[in-house]
Design a protein around this motif. Structure first.
Motif, PDB file in Angstrom:
ATOM      1  N   LYS A   1       0.839  -1.407   0.085  1.00 42.00           N
ATOM      2  CA  LYS A   1      -0.050  -0.119  -0.131  1.00 42.00           C
ATOM      3  C   LYS A   1       0.842   1.349   0.174  1.00 42.00           C
ATOM      4  O   LYS A   1       0.389   2.388  -0.579  1.00 42.00           O
TER       5      LYS A   1
ATOM      6  N   TYR B   1     -14.068  -8.640  -0.215  1.00 46.77           N
ATOM      7  CA  TYR B   1     -12.950  -8.435  -0.095  1.00 46.77           C
ATOM      8  C   TYR B   1     -12.404  -8.379   1.388  1.00 46.77           C
ATOM      9  O   TYR B   1     -12.774  -7.233   1.927  1.00 46.77           O
TER      10      TYR B   1
ATOM     11  N   GLY C   1      -9.525  -6.361  -5.570  1.00 48.35           N
ATOM     12  CA  GLY C   1      -8.705  -5.475  -5.080  1.00 48.35           C
ATOM     13  C   GLY C   1      -7.990  -4.987  -6.411  1.00 48.35           C
ATOM     14  O   GLY C   1      -7.792  -5.783  -7.550  1.00 48.35           O
TER      15      GLY C   1
HETATM   16  N1  GLY Z   1      -5.275  -2.852  -3.386  1.00 47.99           N
HETATM   17  C1  GLY Z   1      -6.053  -2.306  -2.380  1.00 47.99           C
HETATM   18  C2  GLY Z   1      -7.448  -1.902  -2.901  1.00 47.99           C
HETATM   19  O1  GLY Z   1      -8.029  -2.358  -3.904  1.00 47.99           O
HETATM   20  O2  GLY Z   1      -8.372  -1.531  -1.969  1.00 47.99           O
END
Ligand code: GLY
Ligand code: AMP
Length: 427
Positions: free
Chosen positions: A215, A270, A291
Motif C-alpha cells: 500500500k 474482499y 482489489g
Molecule cells: N489494493 C487495495 C484495494 O484495492 O483496495
C-alpha cells in the motif's frame, strides 16, 4: 455471453483481458474503459459515464448484455447494481446496501462487532474534540480512518500524537469531503497483510487465491498510503489451515451478518486482513469489489472461466460449481505510477516501449492511460496516478518478478515511478 464491464482502471483491463480469452464469451464491452481495453480483440470501449445509470441500462438492453460486472466501489456505492437489477439485468456486484461494507467504515465496524468478527478495537467520532481526547487517552500508534470512500488514501497510521492530531483536524475540516467528517479511530495492529477476495452469491462464499498488496508509496513500506503499488499471489503465509480459519471466522459470519440485515450480497467480498504474530487473522477493512492491483496478480493463475464464476454469483448458483481451478506457480504485478502520486502528478506524457515489454512475456495492464487521437498516428499517454500494472507469472516468485522488472525496464514515460521491492517477502 456478452459481458459489460464497468470501470476504467487496471482492474478492469485485467477483467476484460481474462474474459476475452474464454470461448464462452462472444463480446466484451468496457464502460468507459481505457487505452488498454481499447486494444483488446473482441472488446470495445463504451463512451458513457459510470454514473449515468439510465444510459447504461439503455445500452445494456440494446446490446442484449447477459452479464454486467461492476469494477469500482464508487458506482456500487451509488446503487448501480440496484438500478441495473431493476431493469432486469444480471449483475455481479452488490447493491448499495451491501456496498456499505466499504463505503462506510463505521457501518462495517458495527457489523463486525455485532457478528463477533475478529478486528481492531475501534470507536466512531463526529466531534474533533472527542476524537482528540480519545487519542490522548489511547496513545500511539493509532489508526485514524475517514468513514467514507477516499480512494485508498483516507487512512493514517499515526506514530506520534502530532500526526494523529493533524489527521483528525484535516479530515474533519474537509480534506476528504463528507467522507472524512466521521472518523473511525482504531487500535494499530501489527502483522503481515493479506487480501482475501471471496466470491459470493449471497448464500455461498468461496475465496480466490490470496494476494498481498503493497500500500505504501515508498521502498520498505514507507511513506503515505496509495491505492496499491504492486501485488503477488498466492501468499505462502496463507496455509490451508489459515484459509480455513478465515472462511469459518470471517467470511462465513460476515455473509450471515449481511443476510441478517436483509442484504442479498452478490459479487466480491474482499477481506483486508492482518495476520497477527499469534497467527490470528483480523479484518482491517472490507471492500465490495476486486482489489486493484490484487486481481491483476490473481487472474493470470485462474483456470476456471471468469464469466462462469461471475455468472454463478449473479444467478445465485455458486454452490453448484465445482471447486475453482488454478494453475500452479507464482504471479507478480508491479504498478508504474506518475511521479508525484499519491499527491499531484503530471498527465499527458507519452508512453513508449510497450511492444518491447510484451516480448518479455509480461502482460501490461493499463490503469491510467488514454489514446490521444488528436495526433496522427494516435499516441498512448498517461492519464492517471497509477499508469500501468506490469504482470507476469512464473514457476517461482523469483522468475515472475524477474519477468516483471525486465518488462518495466523497457517502458518509459516522463517522471515514471515504481517500487523496486515489490514482493520482498517472497523473493
Ligand atoms: N489494493 C487495495 C484495494 O484495492 O483496495
Ligand atoms: P484500509 O484503507 O482500511 O485498507 O487501510 C489502508 C492501510 O492502512 C492498510 O492496508 C494497512 O496497511 C493500514 N491499516 C489500516 N488499519 C490498520 C490497523 N488497524 N492497524 C494497522 N494498520 C492499519
Amino acid at each position: 455471453m456478452k459481458v459489460l464491464v464497468i470501470g476504467s482502471g487496471g482492474r478492469e483491463h485485467a477483467l476484460c483481458w481474462k474474459l476475452v480469452q474464454s470461448a464462452g464469451v462472444e463480446q466484451v464491452f468496457c464502460l468507459p474503459g481505457n487505452g488498454g481495453t481499447a486494444t483488446l480483440e473482441r472488446c470495445q470501449n463504451v463512451a458513457l459515464k459510470s454514473d449515468d445509470f439510465n444510459a447504461i441500462v439503455q445500452f445494456a438492453q440494446e446490446q442484449g448484455i447477459d452479464l454486467v460486472i461492476v469494477g469500482p466501489e464508487l458506482p456500487l456505492s451509488q446503487g448501480i447494481s440496484d438500478r441495473l437489477q431493476q431493469a432486469g439485468l444480471l449483475v455481479f456486484g452488490p447493491t448499495q446496501a451491501g456496498a456499505q461494507i466499504e463505503s462506510s467504515k463505521a457501518w462495517a465496524k458495527a457489523l463486525m462487532q455485532a457478528a463477533g468478527i475478529p478486528t481492531a478495537q475501534a470507536q466512531v467520532f463526529t466531534d474533533a474534540a472527542a476524537a482528540h481526547a480519545y487519542v490522548q487517552a489511547q496513545g500511539v500508534p493509532i489508526v485514524i480512518k475517514a468513514d467514507g470512500l477516499a480512494a485508498g488514501k483516507g487512512v493514517t497510521v499515526a506514530t506520534t500524537l502530532a500526526m494523529a492530531k493533524t489527521a483528525i483536524d484535516e479530515a474533519m475540516s474537509g480534506k476528504f469531503g463528507a467522507a472524512g467528517r466521521t472518523l473511525v479511530i482504531e487500535e494499530c495492529l501489527v502483522g503481515e497483510e493479506v487480501s482475501v477476495l471471496a466470491l459470493t452469491d449471497g448464500q455461498t462464499i468461496r475465496p480466490l487465491i490470496s494476494a498481498q498488496d503493497h500500500k505504501r508509496i515508498g521502498v520498505g513500506d514507507t511513506g503515505p498510503n496509495t491505492g496499491g503499488m504492486g501485488a503477488y499471489a498466492p501468499v505462502p503465509l496463507m496455509t490451508p489451515a489459515l484459509a480455513e480459519r478465515v472462511q469459518v471466522e470471517i467470511l462465513h459470519p460476515t455473509l450471515q451478518a449481511l443476510q441478517a440485515r436483509g442484504i442479498d450480497y452478490r459479487g466480491v467480498l474482499y477481506a483486508g486482513l492482518i495476520i497477527t504474530p499469534s497467527g490470528v487473522p483480523k479484518v482491517i477493512e472490507f471492500n465490495c469489489r476486486f482489489g486493484d492491483p490484487e486481481i491483476q496478480a490473481i487472474l493470470p493463475l485462474l483456470e476456471t472461466p471468469l464469466e462462469t464464476l461471475c455468472w454463478a454469483c449473479a444467478q445465485g448458483s455458486l454452490a453448484d460449481l465445482p471447486p475453482i481451478q488454478w494453475r500452479s506457480g507464482a504471479s507478480a504485478c508491479v504498478v508504474m505510477a506518475a511521479g508525484g502520486y499519491p499527491g499531484d502528478y503530471r498527465q499527458g506524457d507519452i508512453i513508449t516501449g510497450l511492444d518491447a515489454a510484451a516480448q518479455t512475456g509480461a502482460v501490461v495492464f493499463h490503469a491510467g492511460t488514454r489514446l490521444n487521437t488528436a495526433v496522427d498516428p494516435p499516441t498512448l499517454v498517461t492519464s492517471g496516478g497509477r499508469v500501468l500494472a506490469v504482470t507476469a507469472v512464473g514457476d517461482t516468485f523469483d522468475q515472475a518478478f524477474d519477468r516483471v522488472y525486465g518488462a518495466i525496464a523497457q517502458i518509459d514515460f516522463a517522471d515514471r515511478y515504481y517500487r523496486s521491492d515489490i514482493g520482498y517477502r517472497v523473493r
